[in-house]
Each structure stands twice: as C-alpha cells, then as structure tokens.
Design an enzyme around this catalytic site. Structure first.
Site, PDB file in Angstrom:
ATOM      1  N   HIS A  82       7.842  -6.469  -0.071  1.00  0.00           N
ATOM      2  CA  HIS A  82       8.043  -5.482   0.993  1.00  0.00           C
ATOM      3  C   HIS A  82       7.128  -5.631   2.207  1.00  0.00           C
ATOM      4  O   HIS A  82       7.403  -5.042   3.246  1.00  0.00           O
ATOM      5  CB  HIS A  82       7.881  -4.049   0.478  1.00  0.00           C
ATOM      6  N   ASP A 233       7.043 -10.626  -6.559  1.00  0.00           N
ATOM      7  CA  ASP A 233       6.307 -10.620  -7.821  1.00  0.00           C
ATOM      8  C   ASP A 233       7.124 -10.108  -9.001  1.00  0.00           C
ATOM      9  O   ASP A 233       7.004 -10.622 -10.126  1.00  0.00           O
ATOM     10  CB  ASP A 233       5.001  -9.838  -7.685  1.00  0.00           C
TER      11      ASP A 233
END
Length: 373
Positions: A82, A233
């Site tokens: 993000h 991730d």
C-alpha cells in the site's frame, strides 16, 4: 551451485536470506531494523526509501558474507503493501513514502467510498495519492512515476519500473478480476495517473537483471542476477507457506495482523472488511487486516524500559481479569473495523492501579487480543 537472495522489505526493517536450491536450505541470513520518520502529525506514518536501500545493503551483505556470491542467480523482493512512492522524471524520490498504516488520508477515503459505493480504507494507495494532490501542490506537478515499496526496490535493483497483480491489488486502482489498471479509478485521482503507474507483468516474468552498480555494492556477478516480480508481503507469505489452494489459510502477526487464504475467484466485499487482493501465482488472496498488532506491545515495553520477558513475568503476577482494566490498542487508528480516527485508551482504572505490575497486564492483553483478532 545456484543461490537465491530473498529480501523482505517491511515496516520495521528488512530481512535477507540466501537459499541454496540444490541443498534446499537457507545458507545465509541478515537483517536491519528501522523506524518511522518522527512526526507529531496525527495519523502520519512515513519512511524515506533511502532508508530501505541502506538497510537492504546491510542485510544482504550479512546474508551473503559466508557464501560464494558469484553463485547468486536470482533475487526476489517481498515488500510492505500500500505504501506510496512518487518519483520525478530523473527517477528521484520526491518525498518520503506514505506507508500502509498512514491514516492522514481518512477524509479522502471517506469521499472516495461515497463516490464508488463501497468502502475504501485509508490504507489503500489511491487515498494517499488524492491526499498528496490536495496537500502538496508543489510536489504533484513534478510526479512522473508512482509505485509501491516493493516496486521501488525492484526499480533500484534493475532500473525497470514494473509491478504485478498481488501488490497492485492493494492500491485500490486495479481491476482485480482482469488484473489490469482501471482507468475509471485512476481518473478519480488525476487523468495523468494511469501514465505514472508501472507496467503489470505476470508472476513468471522477470523484472530484469540487477544493475552493475548494485552488483558492485553487493559483490554479485554483473549482468547475471535476475530479479523476479516478487509481490506484497502477504502474497509472498502465502507463497512461502505453501498456501496455493482454496481452503488453506495463513495467520500473520507482525506490525499488523492478517488472515488470508487463496481463492480461485476474486472476492469483492463492498465493506472492504475482506480485501480483494490477488496472490503471487495468478489466483486471488482475500485478506482481513487489523493495523494494531505488535506495535501496542512495543509501546508498553518501551514506556517502562522492559524486555518482552520482563513484561510477561510482571503481568503474570496479577489476577486474571486485570481488575476490570482494559486497553483499547488503536494507536494508529484501525482498518478493521474502519475507524481511521480512533485512538488508544486505557479504561477501568481505579486507585492504586497505576503500578508497574498492573500496567504490564496491558502487554499480555495486546498479545492475546492480537492472537484472537
């Protein structure tokens, strides 16, 4: 012999491992911690990308210190999702990266949610871009590229600007069903935005080869090391855990807490409690995330100068129930539920309950609530 370097460029630091493909084992490890840029602005959470590069060099050198570096054939990067990284025409970073846990764009998130008819949380990159356009007019006209942290690390390694659907699905700008940028969404921010976004590549396409100067920094063979697409991730956690089929799930407890699993079709939840992510293999990865996991526990230990073991030992001296005391650990707002402006609070305090033992109960409360969230 073929060795592969894995880099996890996270919120609190970077971890590096070297994997021996023939022996099927890890033969080198390294790490480097970092923090946020200090700020008193509510909701702000930023890091400078140069911190990631410096830390990655340190961690990679540690991991490679006792192996034959000329045997390294590939690098894969996992990155915090993000985050917003903006570059100028020369490829230089224009400002610190706004991170996934930055909630300054809560107003923009609410506005976009109303326009789109579904919930957009401040974590998503499109809200940060709209915030930037409105709040930093000196920066906005200079933008030539906008990317995510893992994309930026791949760019530093190769000089190529590219991304893949797993990480891109966390921007809020991707058509997750068709795995392409959505011009209707990008135009809500700026008509030029779609031209600033990296090209999308498939999960089996290389980004490029490591540049000679970076090879020199790390002691690798120039022109020989391929960089894989990598991913965000969570997608990389699923891949590393072998979660590749529907019905299998991962719980990950870090700076945030996440629960995710693979799906053979996109999951489009209008509340955004379940995020409509893609995975790193060509499937989808519905995910639930809370912002506050290990950070509140770290706040407790650092406030009193305790180790984790010491805090646990003190807390275990108290009776169950914490004498009615509770810790609401929303230190950086919250994403699930969507309460970006919420704050932490200690409630239920009575006379005599400001003792170190009592307050250490907060530590166990945070750990247990993170495990059950």
């Amino acid at each position: 012999m073929a060795l592969y370097l894995g880099l996890d460029v996270g919120t609190q630091g970077v971890k590096a491992v070297v994997y021996d493909a023939k022996a099927k084992q890890i033969v080198g490890r390294g790490s480097q911690a970092w923090g946020f840029i200090q700020s008193t602005v509510p909701g702000r959470a930023e890091q400078h990308p140069k911190t990631w590069i410096e830390g990655t060099i340190t961690a990679a050198k540690q991991a490679l210190s006792n192996v034959d570096r000329s045997a390294v054939k590939g690098i894969g990067v996992s990155g915090q999702q993000h985050g917003m990284v903006v570059l100028d025409k020369q490829g230089e970073v224009l400002r610190p990266a706004k991170l996934w846990c930055d909630t300054e764009s809560a107003g923009e998130a609410a506005e976009l949610s109303q326009k789109l008819g579904y919930t957009v949380v401040p974590s998503f990159t499109l809200t940060k871009l709209l915030w930037l356009k409105r709040n930093e007019p000196d920066v906005w006209p200079r933008i030539a590229a906008a990317m995510l942290p893992h994309d930026y690390m791949n760019y530093w390694l190769t000089g190529q600007m590219a991304t893949e659907a797993g990480d891109a699905s966390g921007t809020g700008l991707l058509d997750v069903t068709n795995r392409c940028w959505d011009p209707k969404l990008t135009s809500l921010i700026d008509d030029q935005l779609i031209n600033w976004l990296p090209k999308l590549i498939g999960p089996d396409e290389p980004v490029g080869k490591v540049k000679s100067d970076v090879c020199g920094l790390l002691g690798l063979g120039p022109g020989e090391v391929v960089v894989s697409p990598g991913s965000g991730d969570n997608a990389m956690s699923a891949l590393g855990a072998g979660i590749t089929r529907p019905g299998e799930f991962v719980v990950s407890l870090g700076t945030s807490a996440t629960l995710f699993g693979v799906s053979d079709k996109p999951i489009l939840d209008p509340t955004c409690a379940i995020c409509p992510f893609c995975d790193a293999t060509g499937a989808w990865l519905p995910l639930i995330c809370t912002l506050n996991c290990t950070k509140p526990a770290e706040e407790v230990t650092s406030a009193f100068g305790l180790t984790h073991s010491e805090a646990s030992a003190l807390a275990e001296q108290e009776e169950p129930g914490s004498s009615g005391m509770s810790f609401l650990p929303y230190l950086v707002g919250e994403r699930t539920p969507n309460w970006p402006d919420s704050t932490g609070a200690i409630v239920g305090l009575r006379p005599g309950e400001l003792s170190l033992c009592h307050l250490s109960i907060l530590y166990l409360f945070v750990i247990r609530s993170g495990q059950s969230s």
